[in-house]
Scaffold this motif. Structure first.
Motif, PDB file in Angstrom:
ATOM      1  N   ALA A  21      13.943   6.432  -9.558  1.00 19.95           N
ATOM      2  CA  ALA A  21      13.866   5.215  -9.149  1.00 19.95           C
ATOM      3  C   ALA A  21      12.319   5.262  -8.401  1.00 19.95           C
ATOM      4  CB  ALA A  21      14.765   4.758  -8.270  1.00 19.95           C
ATOM      5  N   ASN A  22      11.739   3.960  -8.104  1.00 23.11           N
ATOM      6  CA  ASN A  22      10.410   3.898  -7.400  1.00 23.11           C
ATOM      7  C   ASN A  22       9.634   4.792  -8.055  1.00 23.11           C
ATOM      8  OD1 ASN A  22      11.885   2.299  -5.296  1.00 23.11           O
ATOM      9  ND2 ASN A  22      12.553   4.362  -4.410  1.00 23.11           N
ATOM     10  N   LEU A  23       9.097   4.387  -9.259  1.00 24.33           N
ATOM     11  CA  LEU A  23       8.056   5.235  -9.951  1.00 24.33           C
ATOM     12  C   LEU A  23       6.899   5.107  -9.356  1.00 24.33           C
ATOM     13  CD1 LEU A  23       9.317   4.257 -13.581  1.00 24.33           C
ATOM     14  CD2 LEU A  23       9.899   6.233 -12.173  1.00 24.33           C
ATOM     15  N   ASP A  24       6.466   3.776  -8.520  1.00 22.35           N
ATOM     16  CA  ASP A  24       5.253   3.618  -8.032  1.00 22.35           C
ATOM     17  C   ASP A  24       4.757   4.918  -6.782  1.00 22.35           C
ATOM     18  OD1 ASP A  24       4.535   1.548  -9.581  1.00 22.35           O
ATOM     19  OD2 ASP A  24       5.309  -0.102  -8.050  1.00 22.35           O
ATOM     20  N   ASP A  25       6.119   5.481  -6.444  1.00 18.59           N
ATOM     21  CA  ASP A  25       5.725   6.368  -5.498  1.00 18.59           C
ATOM     22  C   ASP A  25       5.334   7.886  -5.952  1.00 18.59           C
ATOM     23  OD1 ASP A  25       6.366   4.707  -3.557  1.00 18.59           O
ATOM     24  OD2 ASP A  25       8.451   5.495  -3.210  1.00 18.59           O
ATOM     25  N   ALA A  87     -12.090  20.933  -1.333  1.00 12.88           N
ATOM     26  CA  ALA A  87     -11.891  19.557  -1.293  1.00 12.88           C
ATOM     27  C   ALA A  87     -11.583  19.078  -2.517  1.00 12.88           C
ATOM     28  CB  ALA A  87     -13.572  19.128  -1.013  1.00 12.88           C
ATOM     29  N   ASP A  88     -11.858  19.307  -3.407  1.00 17.30           N
ATOM     30  CA  ASP A  88     -11.061  18.462  -4.857  1.00 17.30           C
ATOM     31  C   ASP A  88      -9.541  18.727  -4.700  1.00 17.30           C
ATOM     32  OD1 ASP A  88     -13.556  17.894  -5.712  1.00 17.30           O
ATOM     33  OD2 ASP A  88     -13.747  19.466  -7.179  1.00 17.30           O
ATOM     34  N   ARG A  89      -8.944  19.929  -4.353  1.00 19.51           N
ATOM     35  CA  ARG A  89      -7.720  20.143  -4.342  1.00 19.51           C
ATOM     36  C   ARG A  89      -7.059  19.281  -3.236  1.00 19.51           C
ATOM     37  NH1 ARG A  89      -6.287  26.373  -4.052  1.00 19.51           N
ATOM     38  NH2 ARG A  89      -4.321  25.279  -4.095  1.00 19.51           N
ATOM     39  N   ILE A  90      -7.597  19.253  -2.171  1.00 15.06           N
ATOM     40  CA  ILE A  90      -7.085  18.561  -0.976  1.00 15.06           C
ATOM     41  C   ILE A  90      -7.085  17.054  -1.352  1.00 15.06           C
ATOM     42  CG2 ILE A  90      -7.754  17.545   1.341  1.00 15.06           C
ATOM     43  CD1 ILE A  90      -8.712  20.754   1.967  1.00 15.06           C
ATOM     44  N   ALA A  91      -8.151  16.328  -1.902  1.00 13.64           N
ATOM     45  CA  ALA A  91      -8.209  15.093  -2.194  1.00 13.64           C
ATOM     46  C   ALA A  91      -7.076  14.917  -3.256  1.00 13.64           C
ATOM     47  CB  ALA A  91      -9.853  14.693  -2.876  1.00 13.64           C
ATOM     48  N   GLU A  92      -6.977  15.390  -4.332  1.00 14.01           N
ATOM     49  CA  GLU A  92      -5.791  15.416  -5.238  1.00 14.01           C
ATOM     50  C   GLU A  92      -4.535  15.287  -4.701  1.00 14.01           C
ATOM     51  OE1 GLU A  92      -3.984  14.617  -8.903  1.00 14.01           O
ATOM     52  OE2 GLU A  92      -6.112  14.477  -8.422  1.00 14.01           O
ATOM     53  N   ARG A  93      -4.209  16.237  -3.786  1.00 15.28           N
ATOM     54  CA  ARG A  93      -2.814  16.147  -2.871  1.00 15.28           C
ATOM     55  C   ARG A  93      -2.826  14.853  -2.130  1.00 15.28           C
ATOM     56  NH1 ARG A  93       1.974  16.913  -3.680  1.00 15.28           N
ATOM     57  NH2 ARG A  93       3.112  17.564  -1.830  1.00 15.28           N
ATOM     58  N   ILE A  94      -3.785  14.586  -1.579  1.00 16.02           N
ATOM     59  CA  ILE A  94      -3.628  13.199  -0.536  1.00 16.02           C
ATOM     60  C   ILE A  94      -3.258  11.962  -1.665  1.00 16.02           C
ATOM     61  CG2 ILE A  94      -5.037  11.479   0.447  1.00 16.02           C
ATOM     62  CD1 ILE A  94      -6.830  13.877   1.755  1.00 16.02           C
ATOM     63  N   GLN A  96      -1.676  12.519  -4.429  1.00 16.02           N
ATOM     64  CA  GLN A  96      -0.408  12.755  -4.789  1.00 16.02           C
ATOM     65  C   GLN A  96       0.578  12.262  -4.022  1.00 16.02           C
ATOM     66  OE1 GLN A  96      -0.206  16.758  -5.370  1.00 16.02           O
ATOM     67  NE2 GLN A  96      -0.887  16.812  -7.545  1.00 16.02           N
ATOM     68  N   LEU A  97       0.310  12.181  -2.589  1.00 15.41           N
ATOM     69  CA  LEU A  97       1.301  11.800  -1.447  1.00 15.41           C
ATOM     70  C   LEU A  97       1.150  10.128  -1.209  1.00 15.41           C
ATOM     71  CD1 LEU A  97       0.573  14.687   1.162  1.00 15.41           C
ATOM     72  CD2 LEU A  97       2.665  14.018  -0.425  1.00 15.41           C
ATOM     73  N   ASN A  98       0.274   9.625  -2.103  1.00 14.87           N
ATOM     74  CA  ASN A  98       0.134   8.163  -2.225  1.00 14.87           C
ATOM     75  C   ASN A  98      -0.729   7.737  -1.151  1.00 14.87           C
ATOM     76  OD1 ASN A  98       1.921   7.622  -4.367  1.00 14.87           O
ATOM     77  ND2 ASN A  98       3.577   7.754  -3.061  1.00 14.87           N
ATOM     78  N   GLY A  99      -1.678   8.642  -0.814  1.00 12.19           N
ATOM     79  CA  GLY A  99      -2.563   8.519   0.206  1.00 12.19           C
ATOM     80  C   GLY A  99      -4.266   8.149  -0.359  1.00 12.19           C
ATOM     81  N   SER A 100      -5.130   7.935   0.599  1.00 13.06           N
ATOM     82  CA  SER A 100      -6.389   7.705  -0.051  1.00 13.06           C
ATOM     83  C   SER A 100      -7.419   8.597   0.690  1.00 13.06           C
ATOM     84  CB  SER A 100      -7.099   5.991   0.361  1.00 13.06           C
ATOM     85  OG  SER A 100      -8.163   5.983   0.047  1.00 13.06           O
ATOM     86  N   PRO A 101      -8.164   9.464  -0.291  1.00 10.87           N
ATOM     87  CA  PRO A 101      -9.090  10.406   0.150  1.00 10.87           C
ATOM     88  C   PRO A 101     -10.035   9.905   1.125  1.00 10.87           C
ATOM     89  CG  PRO A 101      -9.142  10.493  -2.199  1.00 10.87           C
ATOM     90  CD  PRO A 101      -7.943   9.416  -1.701  1.00 10.87           C
ATOM     91  N   ASN A 102     -10.543  10.252   2.244  1.00  8.34           N
ATOM     92  CA  ASN A 102     -11.550   9.712   2.939  1.00  8.34           C
ATOM     93  C   ASN A 102     -12.865  10.360   2.971  1.00  8.34           C
ATOM     94  OD1 ASN A 102     -13.234   8.388   4.861  1.00  8.34           O
ATOM     95  ND2 ASN A 102     -11.866   8.363   6.474  1.00  8.34           N
ATOM     96  N   PHE A 103     -13.599   9.735   1.614  1.00  7.17           N
ATOM     97  CA  PHE A 103     -14.756  10.489   1.560  1.00  7.17           C
ATOM     98  C   PHE A 103     -16.150   9.665   2.345  1.00  7.17           C
ATOM     99  CE2 PHE A 103     -12.801  11.834  -1.861  1.00  7.17           C
ATOM    100  CZ  PHE A 103     -12.980  13.156  -2.286  1.00  7.17           C
ATOM    101  N   ASN A 104     -15.880   8.852   3.312  1.00  6.08           N
ATOM    102  CA  ASN A 104     -16.853   7.998   4.158  1.00  6.08           C
ATOM    103  C   ASN A 104     -17.963   9.001   4.657  1.00  6.08           C
ATOM    104  OD1 ASN A 104     -18.295   6.217   5.707  1.00  6.08           O
ATOM    105  ND2 ASN A 104     -16.613   5.235   6.459  1.00  6.08           N
ATOM    106  N   PRO A 105     -19.207   9.128   4.405  1.00  2.00           N
ATOM    107  CA  PRO A 105     -20.185   9.680   4.968  1.00  2.00           C
ATOM    108  C   PRO A 105     -20.522   9.604   6.463  1.00  2.00           C
ATOM    109  CG  PRO A 105     -21.161   8.388   3.218  1.00  2.00           C
ATOM    110  CD  PRO A 105     -19.711   8.170   3.186  1.00  2.00           C
ATOM    111  N   ALA A 106     -20.233   8.403   6.746  1.00  5.08           N
ATOM    112  CA  ALA A 106     -20.561   7.772   8.152  1.00  5.08           C
ATOM    113  C   ALA A 106     -19.710   8.381   9.008  1.00  5.08           C
ATOM    114  CB  ALA A 106     -20.391   6.125   8.090  1.00  5.08           C
ATOM    115  N   THR A 107     -18.485   8.793   8.778  1.00  7.84           N
ATOM    116  CA  THR A 107     -17.334   9.514   9.834  1.00  7.84           C
ATOM    117  C   THR A 107     -17.170  10.992   9.353  1.00  7.84           C
ATOM    118  OG1 THR A 107     -15.562   8.750   8.526  1.00  7.84           O
ATOM    119  CG2 THR A 107     -16.319   7.165  10.144  1.00  7.84           C
ATOM    120  N   LEU A 108     -17.819  11.604   8.473  1.00 10.04           N
ATOM    121  CA  LEU A 108     -17.693  12.942   7.981  1.00 10.04           C
ATOM    122  C   LEU A 108     -17.927  13.963   9.247  1.00 10.04           C
ATOM    123  CD1 LEU A 108     -16.939  14.382   5.271  1.00 10.04           C
ATOM    124  CD2 LEU A 108     -19.358  14.640   5.154  1.00 10.04           C
TER     125      LEU A 108
END
Length: 177
Positions: A21-25, A87-94, A96-108
């Motif tokens: 169930a909950n395929l969107d997750d 960085a790529d592996r971490i972004a992919e994992r984020i 997978q956890l239904n998150g959004s990787p933050n690439f914002n250079p202003a807050t890097l």
């Protein structure tokens, strides 16, 4: 009331079937035990750290000069490429956890555990990279401890990345000698 039906090896068949169930997750099932939002926040800080490390190593690669620095230049490039992979592996994992990787250079830089370095002296570059690697190692150690066995996939990824960071620290220490 749903009767719990267990297989011979003790698995909860109902929980396994509910995973459909909950395929969107995506990869996150009801059995996920970590605080997903906290893990995503940690991973986004780790992402910022890795991206800053890529930038620092790239700058060092392009600006190092002087006699007998070819091997140092090559080491900086290799590390930059490995940090990008992290960085790529971490972004992919984020994701997978239904998150959004933050690439914002202003807050890097504010989100990164490590610091940027714009040294021109080769020994200062190496020292800055060794400091950053040690910071990354300790950051990953603390993340691994905080997550523990509640998210084995993230823990394994962080452990694998930390092992490479330890190699980087050894490389930088050897270059300082």
């Amino acid at each position: 009331m749903e009767e719990k039906k267990h297989l011979a090896h003790g698995f909860d068949v109902g929980a396994i079937r509910r995973a459909a169930a909950n395929l969107d997750d995506g990869a996150v099932t009801e059995g996920y035990q970590a605080d997903r939002e906290a893990v995503i926040a940690m991973l986004n800080d780790a992402l910022a750290t890795e991206l800053l490390c890529v930038l620092r190593y790239k700058r060092h690669y392009y600006t190092v000069s002087g006699p007998n620095t070819g091997h140092i230049k090559a080491e900086f490039l290799e590390h930059a490429q490995q940090e990008q992979d992290h960085a790529d592996r971490i972004a992919e994992r984020i994701v997978q956890l239904n998150g959004s990787p933050n690439f914002n250079p202003a807050t890097l830089t504010a989100r990164s555990h490590a610091e940027y370095d714009d040294s021109d002296d080769v020994q200062a570059m190496i020292r800055a990279d060794l400091i950053a690697e040690r910071v990354a190692i300790e950051s990953y150690r603390q993340m691994i401890q905080a997550i523990g066995d509640r998210d084995p996939t993230t823990t394994k990824m962080l452990t694998d990345i930390m092992a490479v960071e330890e190699e980087h620290a050894d490389d930088m220490r050897d270059l300082l000698a």
